[in-house]
Scaffold this motif. Structure first.
Motif, PDB file in Angstrom:
ATOM      1  N   ILE A 274       0.841  -1.199   0.000  1.00 31.44           N
ATOM      2  CA  ILE A 274       0.000   0.000   0.000  1.00 31.44           C
ATOM      3  C   ILE A 274       0.875   1.248   0.000  1.00 31.44           C
ATOM      4  CG2 ILE A 274      -1.529   1.389   1.467  1.00 31.44           C
ATOM      5  CD1 ILE A 274      -2.971  -1.293   2.172  1.00 31.44           C
ATOM      6  N   ARG A 275       1.851   1.287   0.894  1.00 31.10           N
ATOM      7  CA  ARG A 275       2.740   2.460   0.952  1.00 31.10           C
ATOM      8  C   ARG A 275       3.435   2.680  -0.389  1.00 31.10           C
ATOM      9  NH1 ARG A 275       3.895   0.238   6.028  1.00 31.10           N
ATOM     10  NH2 ARG A 275       5.891  -0.588   5.286  1.00 31.10           N
ATOM     11  N   ALA A 276       3.874   1.602  -1.010  1.00 37.74           N
ATOM     12  CA  ALA A 276       4.590   1.720  -2.285  1.00 37.74           C
ATOM     13  C   ALA A 276       3.712   2.329  -3.376  1.00 37.74           C
ATOM     14  CB  ALA A 276       5.120   0.353  -2.717  1.00 37.74           C
ATOM     15  N   VAL A 277       2.469   1.861  -3.514  1.00 39.26           N
ATOM     16  CA  VAL A 277       1.622   2.391  -4.586  1.00 39.26           C
ATOM     17  C   VAL A 277       1.142   3.805  -4.276  1.00 39.26           C
ATOM     18  CG1 VAL A 277       0.923   0.120  -5.467  1.00 39.26           C
ATOM     19  CG2 VAL A 277      -0.542   1.290  -3.832  1.00 39.26           C
ATOM     20  N   VAL A 278       0.887   4.083  -3.014  1.00 35.19           N
ATOM     21  CA  VAL A 278       0.477   5.439  -2.635  1.00 35.19           C
ATOM     22  C   VAL A 278       1.630   6.408  -2.875  1.00 35.19           C
ATOM     23  CG1 VAL A 278      -0.153   6.920  -0.679  1.00 35.19           C
ATOM     24  CG2 VAL A 278      -1.312   4.716  -1.010  1.00 35.19           C
ATOM     25  N   ASP A 279       2.824   6.037  -2.438  1.00 34.97           N
ATOM     26  CA  ASP A 279       3.982   6.911  -2.620  1.00 34.97           C
ATOM     27  C   ASP A 279       4.344   7.073  -4.096  1.00 34.97           C
ATOM     28  OD1 ASP A 279       3.989   7.122   0.134  1.00 34.97           O
ATOM     29  OD2 ASP A 279       5.727   5.819   0.427  1.00 34.97           O
TER      30      ASP A 279
ATOM     31  N   LYS B  51      -4.191   9.239   5.758  1.00 32.20           N
ATOM     32  CA  LYS B  51      -4.087  10.328   6.750  1.00 32.20           C
ATOM     33  C   LYS B  51      -2.626  10.635   7.078  1.00 32.20           C
ATOM     34  CE  LYS B  51      -8.512   9.136   8.788  1.00 32.20           C
ATOM     35  NZ  LYS B  51      -9.181   8.382   9.843  1.00 32.20           N
ATOM     36  N   GLU B  52      -1.834   9.583   7.323  1.00 29.25           N
ATOM     37  CA  GLU B  52      -0.421   9.759   7.686  1.00 29.25           C
ATOM     38  C   GLU B  52       0.388  10.411   6.576  1.00 29.25           C
ATOM     39  OE1 GLU B  52       1.307   6.004   8.744  1.00 29.25           O
ATOM     40  OE2 GLU B  52      -0.094   5.705  10.403  1.00 29.25           O
ATOM     41  N   SER B  53       0.136   9.997   5.348  1.00 30.25           N
ATOM     42  CA  SER B  53       0.946  10.467   4.219  1.00 30.25           C
ATOM     43  C   SER B  53       0.558  11.865   3.766  1.00 30.25           C
ATOM     44  CB  SER B  53       0.811   9.504   3.032  1.00 30.25           C
ATOM     45  OG  SER B  53      -0.498   9.573   2.486  1.00 30.25           O
ATOM     46  N   GLY B  54      -0.660  12.277   4.092  1.00 23.63           N
ATOM     47  CA  GLY B  54      -1.137  13.579   3.631  1.00 23.63           C
ATOM     48  C   GLY B  54      -1.490  13.586   2.150  1.00 23.63           C
ATOM     49  N   ARG B  55      -1.493  12.428   1.545  1.00 20.77           N
ATOM     50  CA  ARG B  55      -1.842  12.336   0.121  1.00 20.77           C
ATOM     51  C   ARG B  55      -3.358  12.234  -0.006  1.00 20.77           C
ATOM     52  NH1 ARG B  55       2.724  11.211  -3.093  1.00 20.77           N
ATOM     53  NH2 ARG B  55       4.544  10.669  -1.847  1.00 20.77           N
TER      54      ARG B  55
END
Length: 195
Positions: free
Chosen positions: A119-124, A166-170
């Motif tokens: 999830i982090r990889a695709v969001v980032d 929420k954490e990433s602000g994206r």
């Protein structure tokens, strides 16, 4: 509708048929990175697929993305008959699409392989929306429909997806979809309670 009306409709400007604001997108396509899937949903055409299971080569993905962009495409969904999170390079392909200039990159997943790391990889990488296909709002029925007992895992991944937004602000979108079948139509209202 008679034959003449159907012919006229066929020749009509299709944008007139849509009342969405902004207009219905005409420059969108799905890129099937792989036709492999880790679930066996009752209603899915994947069960009847006769094609050899495989995945696109990286050079083909890049070529298709670039050609489609040159032809005016600005939105791409990275899924079709397969599960996108099966593809290890998924985040790389999302980043590539964004680097090329695509304004909207999205995917639909059953969510079972959408681990926090993935999830982090695709969001980032810049994904604009992720949709989880959850076809029953409770565990036993989910297992029956999906062919796997991944309900709790998928629910945890969905919670993490929202938490990481929420954490990433994206500001990517999160959707849930579910196909109602004769086995699940009585659970329609439960989706809103559970999710």
């Amino acid at each position: 509708m008679d034959l003449q009306e159907r012919v006229s409709l066929k020749k009509a400007d299709r944008n007139e048929l849509y009342t969405l604001e902004p207009p219905f997108p005409t420059t969108n396509f799905l890129l099937e990175l792989s036709n492999a899937c880790n679930h066996k949903c009752l209603f899915c055409a994947h069960q009847k697929m006769r094609r050899k299971v495989g995945k696109m080569k990286p050079e083909m993905v890049e070529s298709v993305l670039r050609q489609a962009y040159e032809l005016g495409t600005r939105e791409v969904g990275m899924y079709a008959t397969g599960e996108p999170f099966i593809v290890p390079e998924l985040a790389d392909y999302i980043k590539l699409a964004k680097d090329i200039g695509y304004t909207y990159v999205y995917l639909t997943s059953n969510g079972a392989l959408a681990t926090p790391e993935r999830i982090r990889a695709v969001v980032d990488a810049g994904v604009d929306s992720i949709k989880f296909s959850i076809n029953a709002p409770e565990r036993k029925l989910y297992e029956f429909i999906h062919g796997h007992d991944d309900f709790d895992k998928v629910f945890e991944h969905l919670v993490y997806l929202n938490q990481y937004r929420k954490e990433s602000g994206r500001h990517f979108k999160i959707y849930i979809t579910g196909i109602l079948t004769r086995y699940t139509e009585h659970t329609r209202d439960d989706y809103f309670k559970v999710f």
